[in-house]
Design a protein around this motif. Structure first.
Motif, PDB file in Angstrom:
ATOM      1  N   LEU A 171      37.080  47.227  36.547  1.00 44.92           N
ATOM      2  CA  LEU A 171      35.941  47.699  37.340  1.00 44.92           C
ATOM      3  C   LEU A 171      35.962  46.962  38.674  1.00 44.92           C
ATOM      4  O   LEU A 171      36.488  45.860  38.783  1.00 44.92           O
ATOM      5  CB  LEU A 171      34.645  47.386  36.594  1.00 44.92           C
ATOM      6  CG  LEU A 171      34.542  48.032  35.198  1.00 44.92           C
ATOM      7  CD1 LEU A 171      33.332  47.484  34.450  1.00 44.92           C
ATOM      8  CD2 LEU A 171      34.469  49.550  35.321  1.00 44.92           C
ATOM      9  N   ARG A 172      35.399  47.625  39.677  1.00 48.15           N
ATOM     10  CA  ARG A 172      35.459  47.039  41.018  1.00 48.15           C
ATOM     11  C   ARG A 172      34.092  46.458  41.405  1.00 48.15           C
ATOM     12  O   ARG A 172      33.060  47.041  41.051  1.00 48.15           O
ATOM     13  CB  ARG A 172      35.921  48.086  42.020  1.00 48.15           C
ATOM     14  CG  ARG A 172      37.423  48.335  41.874  1.00 48.15           C
ATOM     15  CD  ARG A 172      37.914  49.602  42.522  1.00 48.15           C
ATOM     16  NE  ARG A 172      37.749  50.781  41.680  1.00 48.15           N
ATOM     17  CZ  ARG A 172      38.552  51.105  40.656  1.00 48.15           C
ATOM     18  NH1 ARG A 172      39.575  50.350  40.330  1.00 48.15           N
ATOM     19  NH2 ARG A 172      38.321  52.202  39.951  1.00 48.15           N
ATOM     20  N   ALA A 173      34.113  45.330  42.095  1.00 44.68           N
ATOM     21  CA  ALA A 173      32.870  44.670  42.493  1.00 44.68           C
ATOM     22  C   ALA A 173      31.979  45.689  43.199  1.00 44.68           C
ATOM     23  O   ALA A 173      32.448  46.484  44.002  1.00 44.68           O
ATOM     24  CB  ALA A 173      33.189  43.501  43.420  1.00 44.68           C
ATOM     25  N   GLN A 180      30.472  48.224  41.839  1.00 46.92           N
ATOM     26  CA  GLN A 180      30.323  49.487  41.106  1.00 46.92           C
ATOM     27  C   GLN A 180      29.045  49.467  40.265  1.00 46.92           C
ATOM     28  O   GLN A 180      28.682  48.426  39.704  1.00 46.92           O
ATOM     29  CB  GLN A 180      31.533  49.712  40.182  1.00 46.92           C
ATOM     30  CG  GLN A 180      32.544  50.659  40.771  1.00 46.92           C
ATOM     31  CD  GLN A 180      33.747  50.856  39.846  1.00 46.92           C
ATOM     32  OE1 GLN A 180      34.147  49.946  39.121  1.00 46.92           O
ATOM     33  NE2 GLN A 180      34.332  52.027  39.906  1.00 46.92           N
ATOM     34  N   ARG A 191      26.175  41.308  38.584  1.00 47.33           N
ATOM     35  CA  ARG A 191      26.807  42.630  38.622  1.00 47.33           C
ATOM     36  C   ARG A 191      25.737  43.713  38.540  1.00 47.33           C
ATOM     37  O   ARG A 191      24.665  43.496  37.971  1.00 47.33           O
ATOM     38  CB  ARG A 191      27.787  42.777  37.458  1.00 47.33           C
ATOM     39  CG  ARG A 191      28.791  41.625  37.342  1.00 47.33           C
ATOM     40  CD  ARG A 191      29.970  42.040  36.513  1.00 47.33           C
ATOM     41  NE  ARG A 191      30.839  40.935  36.130  1.00 47.33           N
ATOM     42  CZ  ARG A 191      31.738  40.352  36.911  1.00 47.33           C
ATOM     43  NH1 ARG A 191      31.867  40.729  38.177  1.00 47.33           N
ATOM     44  NH2 ARG A 191      32.507  39.369  36.470  1.00 47.33           N
ATOM     45  N   TRP A 203      36.125  43.310  34.380  1.00 43.34           N
ATOM     46  CA  TRP A 203      35.947  43.214  35.836  1.00 43.34           C
ATOM     47  C   TRP A 203      37.162  42.631  36.549  1.00 43.34           C
ATOM     48  O   TRP A 203      37.091  42.282  37.729  1.00 43.34           O
ATOM     49  CB  TRP A 203      34.682  42.415  36.152  1.00 43.34           C
ATOM     50  CG  TRP A 203      33.433  43.145  35.710  1.00 43.34           C
ATOM     51  CD1 TRP A 203      32.844  43.093  34.485  1.00 43.34           C
ATOM     52  CD2 TRP A 203      32.657  44.075  36.476  1.00 43.34           C
ATOM     53  NE1 TRP A 203      31.744  43.925  34.432  1.00 43.34           N
ATOM     54  CE2 TRP A 203      31.602  44.531  35.648  1.00 43.34           C
ATOM     55  CE3 TRP A 203      32.732  44.570  37.787  1.00 43.34           C
ATOM     56  CZ2 TRP A 203      30.647  45.458  36.085  1.00 43.34           C
ATOM     57  CZ3 TRP A 203      31.774  45.481  38.220  1.00 43.34           C
ATOM     58  CH2 TRP A 203      30.748  45.927  37.376  1.00 43.34           C
ATOM     59  N   GLY A 204      38.275  42.524  35.831  1.00 43.52           N
ATOM     60  CA  GLY A 204      39.539  42.154  36.487  1.00 43.52           C
ATOM     61  C   GLY A 204      39.665  40.702  36.871  1.00 43.52           C
ATOM     62  O   GLY A 204      40.538  40.335  37.666  1.00 43.52           O
ATOM     63  N   GLU A 205      38.812  39.836  36.301  1.00 41.74           N
ATOM     64  CA  GLU A 205      38.998  38.404  36.561  1.00 41.74           C
ATOM     65  C   GLU A 205      40.103  37.852  35.667  1.00 41.74           C
ATOM     66  O   GLU A 205      40.586  36.741  35.854  1.00 41.74           O
ATOM     67  CB  GLU A 205      37.680  37.648  36.315  1.00 41.74           C
ATOM     68  CG  GLU A 205      36.679  37.945  37.412  1.00 41.74           C
ATOM     69  CD  GLU A 205      35.284  37.426  37.105  1.00 41.74           C
ATOM     70  OE1 GLU A 205      35.106  36.694  36.119  1.00 41.74           O
ATOM     71  OE2 GLU A 205      34.362  37.779  37.875  1.00 41.74           O
ATOM     72  N   TYR A 225      47.071  45.172  33.457  1.00 41.85           N
ATOM     73  CA  TYR A 225      46.742  45.680  34.800  1.00 41.85           C
ATOM     74  C   TYR A 225      47.943  45.599  35.731  1.00 41.85           C
ATOM     75  O   TYR A 225      47.863  45.969  36.884  1.00 41.85           O
ATOM     76  CB  TYR A 225      45.568  44.900  35.396  1.00 41.85           C
ATOM     77  CG  TYR A 225      44.259  45.096  34.651  1.00 41.85           C
ATOM     78  CD1 TYR A 225      43.963  46.293  34.002  1.00 41.85           C
ATOM     79  CD2 TYR A 225      43.309  44.071  34.604  1.00 41.85           C
ATOM     80  CE1 TYR A 225      42.769  46.459  33.319  1.00 41.85           C
ATOM     81  CE2 TYR A 225      42.112  44.234  33.929  1.00 41.85           C
ATOM     82  CZ  TYR A 225      41.845  45.432  33.283  1.00 41.85           C
ATOM     83  OH  TYR A 225      40.664  45.592  32.611  1.00 41.85           O
TER      84      TYR A 225
END
Ligand code: BGC
Length: 757
Positions: free
Chosen positions: A327-329, A331, A370, A483-485, A546
């Motif tokens: 997910l992108r910051a 969103q 978020r 969130w891709g961290e 990813y």
């Protein structure tokens, strides 16, 4: 100073020795004060300390101390990372020293024969090699602190239904290749100080009284030199148990069984030396711990919480992703489902830990600012559809850019003590996922479950993230991955079949409560689905990232090897994407000799490797003759025929990237005795009889003037050969090729060739 255990035993009375062979109470061994033998405490395991300071039970009901609940084995298995399991063992060992626990009851390496087993969450895999390697790593980490492991449940405890009485009926080859191999690897490589025998029977004999299992195989073949502990209440006939190699009965029988041991010795029915041996075995782990106490050991629950989060982040498996994740910051995201707020993070029963704290994905998202809304949608327990909640969930999903549904199995669906009756999520959850994904194409499902579930909506959703029962940090780990961290790097240690009915054990699993037949034999998990060419939802070893990885330059250090030698396989792996990540390099072996009854391929090595974008690393893995072998019950040993083997390397069992072949030579010979029923084909297949029978056939054909073999059609030749190969020697008499006496002489000649004469 190291205690002289033999000397201590020689100073003990028979009553004291028999007494030491059972517990003091639910969790302690007995002491003998006059000889300075202290009682020590054992406790569950395996993903945290369930230390019960007052009273005890093996059902996870009574209170236990607050402790870190690490991810359960279903999750840590998916890390495919020995170093992670070793770190987990290490963390638990330190905690045990601080809490004065001499033994932590784990790991559980029983094979996941069916998705229905209520205890699958405590077990590692459907694959014996992975189960054994990861189990051994956990043991090494724990025992580095002189805290004993208890490798369990030995053996063939693959269901909860009737677990205390049912007999697992397993043929020898299946037993060795599938069900004993995890224990064998964990014993040889982890050297656990105790092994816990299972409640069930194996081929008609209680595991606790099974001499073949507890002594002949465990000690004599594998070199185990620790103590065999009963599962809690698994002792049956205690004297038979001692004769079989069962050392410590837990918890205790109020002295009943100790008295039986004393009586049997006095009546000459039990050799006292066996009691001495059992006591020695027990005192080894008692003194290893007490002599190496770290009295001022302490630990920081907050630091271990962070470790639990880190570990779970390495374990979760990204099963599907069309690009919606990460997910992108900024969103706008709707979190739906009770497990967003109160995740299911561990299973029920004896492994249940009183978690020091539990973090949810929802609170983590809110803490991080978020843009997340929340609707419960369905309850965390039970299967109740609340139409109003469903509608709210659909509305929230419509109004967001992405919907994330936190689904999973409620506690009442899977637990120690009973098996699941089906493989579905609660119907209310399936309905909600269908309704939400119908209005929101960007629907992500996050799963919290201890074992494979049917996912009928898998093709309708944008992503699926399997967290398993991820321990107390599961919410933070889910947040980091969504969130891709962090970059997902878990892989499935079990196949997700499309339907329960596809599972190979389906027709036999559970049995009638008295017996359960393992009729599918060695075809467990991917070994079955691959052989049957059956589509599955997600294959063994599957897991997305990813980033992407390329495999190059597969090579072996030799092209041919033999018994007792090692083969080193190397491959270069490159991160071809834009994000740092970890790849699990998986190696499978396939017999290319047409040997009957072998799986298409079997998992035999793996390595997890971290790569920065663009980085290349060489991964090397070692194979031995065992990696090529099956268990030959007639030979009573592992056997790989001489010939060609394929080495398959790749990202998952269904995503092999590179392949090479090697030659193998064995000096082992299968037992063979020629009789009048032996066929020409069998004689031609064995290197000892092939020249004799070859010469015989050539001579007979020449004598009969059959010189046209080269001119007949290929099909004719094949059918003639096949018919000849299937012919037993006795039919040579019927067809006037040999006289009866000639056949007897020929059989003698062939048997002499086998003996090397
Ligand atoms: C379980 C074991 C556990 C023991 C002690 C038994 O019921 O099968 O795994 O270690 O109880 O709680």
């Amino acid at each position: 100073m190291k205690t002289d255990i033999k000397k201590l035993v020689s100073q003990m009375t028979l009553e004291e020795k028999a007494g030491l062979c059972s517990g003091l109470d639910f969790w302690h061994t007995k002491g003998v004060a006059r000889l300075g033998i202290p009682p020590v405490m054992l406790s569950d395991g395996p993903h945290g300390l369930r230390k019960q300071e007052t009273g005890g039970d093996h059902l996870g009901i009574g209170e236990s101390i607050r402790a870190t609940c690490f991810p359960a084995a279903c999750a840590t298995a998916s890390s495919f990372d020995e170093s992670l399991l070793e770190r987990l063992g290490d963390a638990l060992g330190r905690q045990c020293q601080a809490k004065d626990l001499a033994v932590l009851l784990g790991p559980g390496v029983n094979i996941k024969r069916s998705p229905l087993c209520g205890r699958n969450f405590e077990y590692i895999s459907e694959d014996p090699y992975l189960s054994g390697k990861l189990g051994a790593a956990w043991i090494r980490g724990l025992q580095a602190h002189h805290v004993g492991a208890s490798l369990k449940h030995f053996a063939c405890n693959n269901q909860e239904f009737s677990r205390m009485g049912c007999s697992s009926e397993v043929d020898e080859r299946t037993l060795r290749e599938i069900y004993l191999t995890p224990f064998e690897i964990a014993v040889k490589e982890g050297k656990p100080s105790t092994v816990m025998c299972a409640y069930n029977k194996l081929n008609g004999t209680f595991c606790s009284e099974n001499k073949r299992l507890l002594t002949d195989i465990l000690r004599t073949e594998w070199g185990f030199d620790g103590a065999v502990v009963t599962d809690w209440g698994a002792a049956a006939d205690r004297v038979k148990g001692i004769l079989a190699g069962e050392d410590l009965e837990m918890p205790d029988s109020g002295g009943e069984n100790d008295a039986l041991i004393v009586r049997a010795v006095r009546e000459g029915k039990l050799d006292e030396a066996l009691v001495d041996q059992a006591v020695e075995n027990i005192l080894q782990f008692v003194f290893d711990y007490t002599e190496n106490r770290v009295p001022d050991a302490a630990y920081d629950l907050d630091a271990y919480h962070t470790l639990a989060v880190e570990m779970e982040t390495e374990c979760a498996v990204l099963l599907e992703n069309n690009g919606v994740l990460p997910l992108r910051a900024g969103q706008k995201v709707a979190y739906i489902g009770a497990y967003a707020e109160a995740p299911r993070y561990q299973g029920s029963g004896s492994s249940r830990v009183n978690a020091s704290r539990v973090t949810s994905a929802l609170e983590t998202a809110r803490d991080k600012g978020r843009d997340v809304t929340y609707v419960q949608g369905f309850p965390g327990e039970g299967d109740v559809l609340d139409e109003a909640e469903l509608e709210k969930a659909v509305e929230a999903a419509k109004n967001a850019e992405v919907a994330v549904v936190f689904a999973g199995l409620p506690d009442s669906f899977e637990s120690e003590g009973f098996d699941r009756t089906h493989m579905r999520l609660p119907d209310c959850q399936n309905k909600l996922i269908a309704a939400v994904s119908a209005v929101q194409p960007n629907t992500v499902v996050v799963l919290h479950n201890g074992s494979a579930v049917e996912c009928p909506w898998a093709d309708q959703v944008a992503a699926v993230l399997e967290m398993y029962l991820g321990g107390q940090g599961v919410g933070q780990a889910a947040d980091a991955l969504l969130w891709g961290e962090a970059n997902p790097s878990g892989r499935l240690a079990e196949t997700f079949p499309l339907h329960l009915e596809d599972n190979p054990s389906y027709l036999n699993y559970g049995g009638d409560g008295k017996k359960v037949r393992y009729a599918e034999g060695i075809y467990v998990g991917y070994r079955y689905y691959e052989k049957k060419k059956m589509p599955v939802r997600w294959a063994f070893g599957h897991g997305l990232s990813y980033t992407s990885f390329a495999y190059e330059n597969l090579r072996t250090d030799k092209t041919s090897f033999a018994d007792g030698e090692k083969l080193i396989v190397s491959v270069d792996v490159r991160n071809t994407g834009a994000m740092a990540g970890k790849e699990v390099v998986q190696l499978y072996v396939a017999d290319r000799n047409g040997t009957p009854n072998r799986p298409l391929k079997e998992f035999h090595a793996f390595q997890k490797v971290y790569l920065e974008p663009g980085e290349v690393k060489t991964v090397s893995m070692v194979l031995t003759d065992r990696s090529l072998s099956y268990y030959d019950a007639d030979l009573g040993d592992w056997y790989a025929p001489s010939g060609t083997y394929a080495i398959l390397v790749g990202h998952a069992s269904d995503d092999i990237r590179l392949e090479t072949e090697v030659q193998f030579q064995t000096a082992k010979l299968l037992p063979f005795e020629v009789s009048s029923s032996t066929t020409i084909g069998e004689l031609l297949a064995d290197p000892r009889t092939k020249p004799v029978v070859g010469a015989f056939l050539a001579e007979r054909l020449a004598r009969r003037g059959h010189t046209d073999l080269g001119t007949s059609s290929e099909a004719d030749q094949k059918s003639r050969n096949d018919m000849m190969y299937a012919m037993p020697l006795k039919s040579l008499v019927s067809f006037h090729v040999l006289t009866h006496d000639g056949m007897v002489a020929f059989i003698d000649q062939l048997n002499a060739a086998i003996q090397g004469n």
